[in-house]
Design an enzyme around this catalytic site. Sequence first.
Site, mmCIF file in Angstrom:
data_model
loop_
_atom_site.group_PDB
_atom_site.id
_atom_site.type_symbol
_atom_site.label_atom_id
_atom_site.label_comp_id
_atom_site.label_asym_id
_atom_site.label_seq_id
_atom_site.Cartn_x
_atom_site.Cartn_y
_atom_site.Cartn_z
ATOM 1 N N ASP A 1 0.898 -1.152 0.000
ATOM 2 C CA ASP A 1 0.000 0.000 0.000
ATOM 3 C C ASP A 1 0.938 1.204 0.000
ATOM 4 O O ASP A 1 1.595 1.484 1.009
ATOM 5 C CB ASP A 1 -0.856 0.003 1.271
ATOM 6 C CG ASP A 1 -1.813 1.185 1.292
ATOM 7 O OD1 ASP A 1 -1.476 2.234 0.718
ATOM 8 O OD2 ASP A 1 -2.891 1.049 1.891
ATOM 9 N N HIS A 2 1.028 1.896 -1.126
ATOM 10 C CA HIS A 2 2.086 2.914 -1.210
ATOM 11 C C HIS A 2 1.855 4.065 -0.234
ATOM 12 O O HIS A 2 2.769 4.797 0.084
ATOM 13 C CB HIS A 2 2.291 3.397 -2.652
ATOM 14 C CG HIS A 2 1.312 4.416 -3.117
ATOM 15 N ND1 HIS A 2 0.057 4.092 -3.559
ATOM 16 C CD2 HIS A 2 1.407 5.765 -3.206
ATOM 17 C CE1 HIS A 2 -0.573 5.195 -3.905
ATOM 18 N NE2 HIS A 2 0.212 6.235 -3.697
ATOM 19 N N HIS B 1 -6.062 2.622 1.094
ATOM 20 C CA HIS B 1 -5.214 3.662 1.686
ATOM 21 C C HIS B 1 -5.872 4.316 2.902
ATOM 22 O O HIS B 1 -5.257 4.492 3.951
ATOM 23 C CB HIS B 1 -4.919 4.781 0.681
ATOM 24 C CG HIS B 1 -4.344 4.309 -0.612
ATOM 25 N ND1 HIS B 1 -3.393 3.335 -0.703
ATOM 26 C CD2 HIS B 1 -4.579 4.702 -1.897
ATOM 27 C CE1 HIS B 1 -3.072 3.146 -1.979
ATOM 28 N NE2 HIS B 1 -3.781 3.962 -2.715
HETATM 29 C C1 BG6 Z 1 -3.499 5.121 -6.236
HETATM 30 C C2 BG6 Z 1 -4.829 5.244 -6.902
HETATM 31 O O1 BG6 Z 1 -3.485 4.006 -5.390
HETATM 32 O O2 BG6 Z 1 -3.233 6.298 -5.471
HETATM 33 C C3 BG6 Z 1 -4.889 6.501 -7.774
HETATM 34 O O3 BG6 Z 1 -5.070 4.106 -7.706
HETATM 35 C C4 BG6 Z 1 -4.506 7.711 -6.968
HETATM 36 O O4 BG6 Z 1 -6.192 6.665 -8.318
HETATM 37 C C5 BG6 Z 1 -3.183 7.475 -6.256
HETATM 38 O O5 BG6 Z 1 -4.415 8.812 -7.842
HETATM 39 C C6 BG6 Z 1 -2.864 8.619 -5.333
HETATM 40 O O6 BG6 Z 1 -1.595 8.423 -4.814
HETATM 41 P P1 BG6 Z 1 -0.736 9.634 -4.290
HETATM 42 O O7 BG6 Z 1 0.483 9.018 -3.708
HETATM 43 O O8 BG6 Z 1 -0.471 10.491 -5.487
HETATM 44 O O9 BG6 Z 1 -1.609 10.332 -3.294
#
Ligand code: BG6
Length: 508
Positions: A194-195, A257
């Site tokens: 989960d980034h 997230h």
């Molecule tokens: C991803 C989603 O997991 O997270 C995208 O699939 C979203 O739709 C993105 O734009 C947002 O990530 P961050 O790190 O730019 O907030």
Amino acid sequence: MLQTNSTINHRQPGPPCIFVIFGASGDLTKRKLIPALFNLRCVGLLPSKFAVIGVAITQGNDASFRDQMSQDIKQFATHPVDETEWNQFISSCFYISGDFNDAAVFTALKEKMEEVRTAQQIPGGNAVFNLAVTPTLFGTVAAKLGEAGLLNETPDGYRRVIIEKPFGRDLDSARQLNRDLHHCLDESQIYRIDHYLGKETVQNIMVFRFANMIFEPNWNRRYVDSVQITVAESLGVENRGGYLDHYGVLRDMLQNHMLSVLSLIAMEPPGSISGDAVRNEKVKVLDAIRPMEPEEVIENAVRGQYGAGVIDGQPVPAYRSEPSVSPTSNTETFAAVRLYVENWRWADVPFYLRTGKRLAKHLTQVVIRFKRTPLMLFGEKAHSEAGPNALILNIQPEESITIMIRAKRPGPAIVVDTIPLDFDYNEFGKQSPATGYETLLHDCMIGDMTLFHREDSVDASWRIVSPILDVWGALPPRDFPDYEAGSWGPAAADKLLARDGRAWENPA
Ligand code: BG6
């Protein structure tokens, strides 16, 4: 050696390993994975003996892969590329091509791994398989890796598989995916990325809560009025219209997230920071969120879809006019929910979560709003139970922590005002820009699962969003598009809080 949590050292590189990337010609590889691995090398956190093997359907060989990556890094590196470092890194990158449905590519991979191990003198049998492929292929690739004997661990060889969300599209498909993975992998071999959990401020939530004594006594229903978690994006669908139209933001953002951030905010202090101690506490939070009855969904969940509008002074099209989106789409690009964590710490404290595309600002933040003082000695008027104190955790784009407190304005009269006490990450210690994957890939190579989703938390979060998806699926929206691009979302989201005498904490 297989590592245990007690032997993990985050400041050291992991043991020698081969890092296999399936989907090596895709976007994720060039944008995130290769730049992140290279960044790890630059800070001394790649194993001393290390190689990458890219696997993809695109025809190619070691030389063409190296050429392509050397082109791409110019665009996607997060800081200026040191030629010598890059040349050394890229000389340990290899490639094979083939169709993932064909067993032959896995036999070829096995041979290539042996060849690379010998040529690069990589001892032991450690390997990470990063499945940067479409989620429908997770089960197939894992099964074929298993059939080829590539997932068998030995005392001197871990075998780990990284996958990234979406982990299913609903509870049933998520469970099916877990069953498919468990046919050939033990849960301890599955690293579900989960980034968001790789983000600096998100990681700091635990340190902030559990390395300080001053917050914990207030961190409960007695003092907290409400919690808000906002993940607002000003971007639209970019080039991912097809995917987003199939998933919607409830599945894409909130199910993973946002519930992950919520569980870090609401969890009990773990006994240690080892993978399972933290993950046990996180899943207890999710289990304490009772899935809604259909009539509760109507009351507690709001969806929306953007129409045309203006972002940063530029006109932008409506969602239904975006590329690869159906012109009659009923997919939500905005979702807001009110959730309750039904345990002794949080009973009756609302957790408001909202996320949306094409909102007024790019902003991810958590606001913990505290109750007002029992007696208001300075002539303030009580409008609600909520008071002026708030703890604001800014996750992006700014990384900061702010505490809002009341203070007397300097001067002869007692004039009380609310002021911010700020802590800015950039001032604390500027890190060189990163992809966000560095921590997670390093954690995988050293065997720390703390920041990765476990099977039961995936299941628990689908249980929370499933009733909402069911009701939304059964009752098509009648008023889409219902918010203008560049606004803070549909009016119904404001009403959700107004009914409780609260409002979203929108920054100016
Ligand atoms: C991803 C989603 O997991 O997270 C995208 O699939 C979203 O739709 C993105 O734009 C947002 O990530 P961050 O790190 O730019 O907030």
